[in-house]
Write a protein that holds these residues in place. Structure first.
Motif, PDB file in Angstrom:
ATOM      1  N   ASP A   1       0.822  -1.216   0.000  1.00  0.00           N
ATOM      2  CA  ASP A   1       0.000   0.000   0.000  1.00  0.00           C
ATOM      3  C   ASP A   1       0.855   1.264   0.000  1.00  0.00           C
ATOM      4  N   GLY A   2       1.959   1.222  -0.758  1.00  0.00           N
ATOM      5  CA  GLY A   2       2.816   2.389  -0.911  1.00  0.00           C
ATOM      6  C   GLY A   2       3.746   2.666   0.255  1.00  0.00           C
ATOM      7  N   ARG A   3       3.800   1.771   1.219  1.00  0.00           N
ATOM      8  CA  ARG A   3       4.667   1.967   2.381  1.00  0.00           C
ATOM      9  C   ARG A   3       5.702   0.845   2.483  1.00  0.00           C
ATOM     10  N   ILE A   4       6.870   1.198   2.957  1.00  0.00           N
ATOM     11  CA  ILE A   4       7.906   0.191   3.182  1.00  0.00           C
ATOM     12  C   ILE A   4       7.504  -0.647   4.387  1.00  0.00           C
ATOM     13  N   VAL A   5       7.426  -1.958   4.193  1.00  0.00           N
ATOM     14  CA  VAL A   5       7.072  -2.855   5.295  1.00  0.00           C
ATOM     15  C   VAL A   5       8.267  -3.697   5.751  1.00  0.00           C
ATOM     16  N   SER A   6       9.303  -3.777   4.921  1.00  0.00           N
ATOM     17  CA  SER A   6      10.485  -4.543   5.295  1.00  0.00           C
ATOM     18  C   SER A   6      11.627  -4.222   4.336  1.00  0.00           C
ATOM     19  N   GLU A   7      12.842  -4.340   4.837  1.00  0.00           N
ATOM     20  CA  GLU A   7      14.050  -4.204   4.017  1.00  0.00           C
ATOM     21  C   GLU A   7      14.994  -5.328   4.406  1.00  0.00           C
ATOM     22  N   SER A   8      15.744  -5.802   3.438  1.00  0.00           N
ATOM     23  CA  SER A   8      16.671  -6.888   3.710  1.00  0.00           C
ATOM     24  C   SER A   8      17.807  -6.853   2.702  1.00  0.00           C
TER      25      SER A   8
ATOM     26  N   SER B   1       3.071 -13.501   3.171  1.00  0.00           N
ATOM     27  CA  SER B   1       2.667 -13.210   4.555  1.00  0.00           C
ATOM     28  C   SER B   1       1.975 -11.850   4.643  1.00  0.00           C
ATOM     29  N   TRP B   2       2.425 -10.860   3.837  1.00  0.00           N
ATOM     30  CA  TRP B   2       1.762  -9.553   3.861  1.00  0.00           C
ATOM     31  C   TRP B   2       0.439  -9.591   3.122  1.00  0.00           C
ATOM     32  N   GLU B   3       0.347 -10.394   2.060  1.00  0.00           N
ATOM     33  CA  GLU B   3      -0.920 -10.523   1.345  1.00  0.00           C
ATOM     34  C   GLU B   3      -1.969 -11.166   2.237  1.00  0.00           C
ATOM     35  N   SER B   4      -1.573 -12.145   3.034  1.00  0.00           N
ATOM     36  CA  SER B   4      -2.487 -12.824   3.938  1.00  0.00           C
ATOM     37  C   SER B   4      -2.991 -11.894   5.018  1.00  0.00           C
ATOM     38  N   ALA B   5      -2.121 -10.987   5.473  1.00  0.00           N
ATOM     39  CA  ALA B   5      -2.476 -10.070   6.538  1.00  0.00           C
ATOM     40  C   ALA B   5      -3.412  -8.959   6.069  1.00  0.00           C
ATOM     41  N   ALA B   6      -3.423  -8.694   4.770  1.00  0.00           N
ATOM     42  CA  ALA B   6      -4.241  -7.587   4.233  1.00  0.00           C
ATOM     43  C   ALA B   6      -5.712  -7.929   4.163  1.00  0.00           C
TER      44      ALA B   6
ATOM     45  N   GLU C   1      12.640 -17.980  -2.913  1.00  0.00           N
ATOM     46  CA  GLU C   1      11.688 -18.648  -2.017  1.00  0.00           C
ATOM     47  C   GLU C   1      11.375 -17.778  -0.801  1.00  0.00           C
ATOM     48  N   GLU C   2      12.409 -17.158  -0.223  1.00  0.00           N
ATOM     49  CA  GLU C   2      12.200 -16.296   0.937  1.00  0.00           C
ATOM     50  C   GLU C   2      11.429 -15.035   0.545  1.00  0.00           C
ATOM     51  N   ILE C   3      11.700 -14.495  -0.616  1.00  0.00           N
ATOM     52  CA  ILE C   3      10.955 -13.325  -1.095  1.00  0.00           C
ATOM     53  C   ILE C   3       9.485 -13.680  -1.252  1.00  0.00           C
ATOM     54  N   SER C   4       9.195 -14.820  -1.848  1.00  0.00           N
ATOM     55  CA  SER C   4       7.803 -15.273  -2.017  1.00  0.00           C
ATOM     56  C   SER C   4       7.120 -15.454  -0.671  1.00  0.00           C
TER      57      SER C   4
END
Length: 83
Positions: A57-64, A78-83, A70-73
């Protein structure tokens, strides 16, 4: 060469030879000291990045740092599920 390139990974690039294309970009950036900002929904393309920034939603939720596709997916789901 410009100090920074901003690219969007399109379906056309993915249909061609994505690993070769992305490896060439990474090599070029490293050799010339360029910064590349890549926008993509493709976890394989994102896995070529030395730093990954996740937006929701236009906001940074994580940086790495560098992550596997696989980890990116997993993180994206996890964020799609939370939305």
């Amino acid at each position: 060469m410009p100090p920074m390139l901003i690219i969007a990974v399109s379906q056309a690039v993915k249909a061609a030879s994505p690993a070769r294309y992305l490896a060439l970009l990474a090599s070029s950036a490293e050799d010339s000291g360029q910064t590349i900002a890549m926008v993509t929904h493709d976890p394989v393309a994102a896995s070529f990045a030395s730093q990954v920034v996740f937006l929701s939603d236009g906001r940074i939720v994580s940086e790495s740092g560098r992550l596997s596709s696989e980890e990116i997916s997993r993180r994206a789901q996890s964020w799609e599920s939370a939305a």
